[in-house]
Enzyme design. Sequence first.
Site, PDB file in Angstrom:
ATOM      1  N   ARG B  20       3.505  12.354 -15.521  1.00  0.00           N
ATOM      2  CA  ARG B  20       4.339  12.410 -14.322  1.00  0.00           C
ATOM      3  C   ARG B  20       5.711  13.023 -14.635  1.00  0.00           C
ATOM      4  O   ARG B  20       6.595  13.012 -13.801  1.00  0.00           O
ATOM      5  CB  ARG B  20       4.560  10.988 -13.796  1.00  0.00           C
ATOM      6  CG  ARG B  20       3.296  10.152 -13.731  1.00  0.00           C
ATOM      7  CD  ARG B  20       3.664   8.705 -13.466  1.00  0.00           C
ATOM      8  NE  ARG B  20       3.230   8.323 -12.152  1.00  0.00           N
ATOM      9  CZ  ARG B  20       3.746   7.351 -11.410  1.00  0.00           C
ATOM     10  NH1 ARG B  20       4.738   6.686 -11.791  1.00  0.00           N
ATOM     11  NH2 ARG B  20       3.293   7.067 -10.225  1.00  0.00           N
ATOM     12  N   ARG B  23      11.016  18.273 -17.271  1.00  0.00           N
ATOM     13  CA  ARG B  23      12.112  18.571 -18.181  1.00  0.00           C
ATOM     14  C   ARG B  23      13.276  17.654 -17.833  1.00  0.00           C
ATOM     15  O   ARG B  23      13.327  17.101 -16.736  1.00  0.00           O
ATOM     16  CB  ARG B  23      12.521  20.045 -18.035  1.00  0.00           C
ATOM     17  CG  ARG B  23      11.352  21.003 -17.989  1.00  0.00           C
ATOM     18  CD  ARG B  23      10.484  20.943 -19.208  1.00  0.00           C
ATOM     19  NE  ARG B  23      11.159  21.474 -20.384  1.00  0.00           N
ATOM     20  CZ  ARG B  23      10.637  21.453 -21.614  1.00  0.00           C
ATOM     21  NH1 ARG B  23       9.462  20.878 -21.808  1.00  0.00           N
ATOM     22  NH2 ARG B  23      11.276  21.975 -22.626  1.00  0.00           N
ATOM     23  N   HIS B 165       5.290   6.193   4.821  1.00  0.00           N
ATOM     24  CA  HIS B 165       4.179   5.496   5.481  1.00  0.00           C
ATOM     25  C   HIS B 165       3.877   4.187   4.720  1.00  0.00           C
ATOM     26  O   HIS B 165       3.667   4.183   3.513  1.00  0.00           O
ATOM     27  CB  HIS B 165       2.962   6.432   5.467  1.00  0.00           C
ATOM     28  CG  HIS B 165       1.869   6.017   6.392  1.00  0.00           C
ATOM     29  ND1 HIS B 165       1.342   6.864   7.327  1.00  0.00           N
ATOM     30  CD2 HIS B 165       1.186   4.854   6.520  1.00  0.00           C
ATOM     31  CE1 HIS B 165       0.375   6.243   7.988  1.00  0.00           C
ATOM     32  NE2 HIS B 165       0.266   5.023   7.509  1.00  0.00           N
ATOM     33  N   HIS B 167       2.772   1.183   2.726  1.00  0.00           N
ATOM     34  CA  HIS B 167       1.671   1.005   1.777  1.00  0.00           C
ATOM     35  C   HIS B 167       2.076   0.014   0.698  1.00  0.00           C
ATOM     36  O   HIS B 167       3.258  -0.228   0.463  1.00  0.00           O
ATOM     37  CB  HIS B 167       1.289   2.350   1.142  1.00  0.00           C
ATOM     38  CG  HIS B 167       2.383   2.942   0.281  1.00  0.00           C
ATOM     39  ND1 HIS B 167       3.486   3.580   0.821  1.00  0.00           N
ATOM     40  CD2 HIS B 167       2.549   2.981  -1.060  1.00  0.00           C
ATOM     41  CE1 HIS B 167       4.277   4.002  -0.156  1.00  0.00           C
ATOM     42  NE2 HIS B 167       3.743   3.645  -1.308  1.00  0.00           N
ATOM     43  N   GLN B 169       0.784  -1.213  -3.496  1.00  0.00           N
ATOM     44  CA  GLN B 169       0.117  -0.646  -4.655  1.00  0.00           C
ATOM     45  C   GLN B 169      -0.558  -1.741  -5.464  1.00  0.00           C
ATOM     46  O   GLN B 169      -0.140  -2.897  -5.437  1.00  0.00           O
ATOM     47  CB  GLN B 169       1.120   0.105  -5.541  1.00  0.00           C
ATOM     48  CG  GLN B 169       1.735   1.318  -4.859  1.00  0.00           C
ATOM     49  CD  GLN B 169       2.644   2.096  -5.781  1.00  0.00           C
ATOM     50  OE1 GLN B 169       2.192   2.658  -6.781  1.00  0.00           O
ATOM     51  NE2 GLN B 169       3.922   2.136  -5.487  1.00  0.00           N
ATOM     52  N   CYS B 200       4.395 -26.987  -7.507  1.00  0.00           N
ATOM     53  CA  CYS B 200       4.164 -28.094  -6.571  1.00  0.00           C
ATOM     54  C   CYS B 200       5.405 -28.984  -6.520  1.00  0.00           C
ATOM     55  O   CYS B 200       5.825 -29.427  -5.448  1.00  0.00           O
ATOM     56  CB  CYS B 200       2.942 -28.912  -6.996  1.00  0.00           C
ATOM     57  SG  CYS B 200       1.359 -28.054  -6.755  1.00  0.00           S
ATOM     58  N   HIS B 241      -1.888 -26.798  -4.053  1.00  0.00           N
ATOM     59  CA  HIS B 241      -1.955 -26.093  -5.325  1.00  0.00           C
ATOM     60  C   HIS B 241      -3.125 -25.105  -5.372  1.00  0.00           C
ATOM     61  O   HIS B 241      -4.253 -25.447  -5.020  1.00  0.00           O
ATOM     62  CB  HIS B 241      -2.091 -27.072  -6.490  1.00  0.00           C
ATOM     63  CG  HIS B 241      -2.137 -26.359  -7.806  1.00  0.00           C
ATOM     64  ND1 HIS B 241      -1.008 -25.873  -8.407  1.00  0.00           N
ATOM     65  CD2 HIS B 241      -3.180 -25.976  -8.585  1.00  0.00           C
ATOM     66  CE1 HIS B 241      -1.344 -25.246  -9.520  1.00  0.00           C
ATOM     67  NE2 HIS B 241      -2.666 -25.287  -9.652  1.00  0.00           N
TER      68      HIS B 241
END
Lengths: 334, 334
Positions: B20, B23, B165, B167, B169, B200, B241
Amino acid sequence: MPDLRRDPVVGRWVIISTDRSGRPHDFTQLLPSRPISTALCPFCPGQERLTPKEIMAYRPQPSEANAPNWSVRVVPNKFPALQVEGELGREGLGLYDRMNGIGAHEVIIETPGHKDGLGDLPAQKIEDVLWAYRDRILDLKKDPRFRYILIFKNHGASAGATLEHSHSQLIALPIIPTSVSGEIEGCRAHYQQKERCIYCDIIRQDLTDGDRIVAENPEFVCVTPFAPRFPFEMWVLPKQHAGYFEEGQKGQFEFLASMLSEVLRRMDKVLARPPYNFVLHSSPPHEHTGDFYHWHLEIIPKLTQVAGFEWGTGFYINPVSPEESAKFLRDTRL
Amino acid sequence: MPDLRRDPVVGRWVIISTDRSGRPHDFTQLLPSRPISTALCPFCPGQERLTPKEIMAYRPQPSEANAPNWSVRVVPNKFPALQVEGELGREGLGLYDRMNGIGAHEVIIETPGHKDGLGDLPAQKIEDVLWAYRDRILDLKKDPRFRYILIFKNHGASAGATLEHSHSQLIALPIIPTSVSGEIEGCRAHYQQKERCIYCDIIRQDLTDGDRIVAENPEFVCVTPFAPRFPFEMWVLPKQHAGYFEEGQKGQFEFLASMLSEVLRRMDKVLARPPYNFVLHSSPPHEHTGDFYHWHLEIIPKLTQVAGFEWGTGFYINPVSPEESAKFLRDTRL
């Protein structure tokens, strides 16, 4: 009085400092903050009255306090996150733990020049800043309430700086922050197994591997860590084992200043003067961790906005390998 | 192939995902990123060809895959941080540990409507998103390489979203992220001492104290934690729980959807539709932590820029108390 509160699951302490707060709509406008850059910069010479009274200053010639002719000036933070006067007041609240937000919050004004970044200063001026860190740590260490003294720098608005004029901050805390306690535990485990400091091992490994070295001088080395959280993250470490930054000697601080000067200029050149943070990681004053904990400085350019969920997970995706970062930084011409 | 690397001191794994990358000057321009909002949004109905082929989709009427008429759609991330095919290839490199960046990286497109935030959807549509999370977790749990399945959401550019939009992941990982492993250790210690789940205990304490409660329904409670890192941080927890999100039943997901709808609308109202992250914290699939670990959802509005040095220290200064945050959120009229 600010509140120090402990998360009961992970043990992390946070400061709840509501004196700095406002109404919710104040927060919705905080995000695109810009550093204040005005004719009335409180850190510029001649404007000393705009800060709280100075704690110390280096003056080339002896001269009046809270007046110009200083080279480095340390003042209390005008909007401190912690309050220096009072008792710790540790208490339990049912399941929870809290104490008073006792601590010191100081600002180290690194230069009289409004426009200079730390990396723009001559190495000798950077050395003065390091001596100021040391002097303040040695002074605050005397206060038994303080378990840790944190030195850090936010440079640039997106790295959290609210004033443009170059400065660092010091926070003395009645607790040890998780970044340091996590490292100490890691170092302790390694030492118990091998009787060696793990950072010394890292330095040896990195000098052998060679491809994560950014710069080296007789006393210090700057590496990009093997598993960096951020692109171009750098660590500066003393080559000889040392647990406490503030025990550094004259010759060492000279080499540290020239190292810091070099790596900040390399970073500024490669990354076009990025916003950045640095954090000094040193042994807590009252713990006997000096044998196995190795002080160092972590420098983190603030480049990516991808760090959305990283805060919530402690899990990082870094788009640049440290070997590649180091090559760019090492190869750039200064 | 991305690289998973372990920090030798603190044990934190990071992904080095250089596919990904670019430079260095690419990074200097990353910071003021804006979500892509174009006529060619890859998440809009009719543009299905712009994403990799869908993994699953909910369609009110049976209809063709990779075509419109879906309500929720799950696709592989087009720029995945991890690669799903291959061996883990664990190895030591001198002092260091690495493995191949094996994992899944998926996108859950929450709605066909380009402009809807998750909080704008009817509770029933939010429930569909929760079922999609569950279905994907149950499917990926079958793969023994995956030690953790992380579900999170970045909403808004400054919270790390690169597409406007709405979304979420999913990242399936061959390691457990530090946020979860730290919580598990805290829970285990509490359980060993008291034979009770600490979450709890937190729920009981907070329902008694009352002043950190944001919302409550028969199955879920939303609190501001006692020691929050961030202003208006919220946790949504099942009152009974439960270690594993994906073991939730129909009735529970209905109540979770209505809780999520309510607290997102409260947050949007009080904070003027802030950017935010949420992260689902659930038991790792192959560890026996269900007795003492309690799944929950952490919601963090991205409000402050003060978080410069927090990254480097694990130490947080929060300008709003959780009691104050909860009051604002609780008292706002929907």
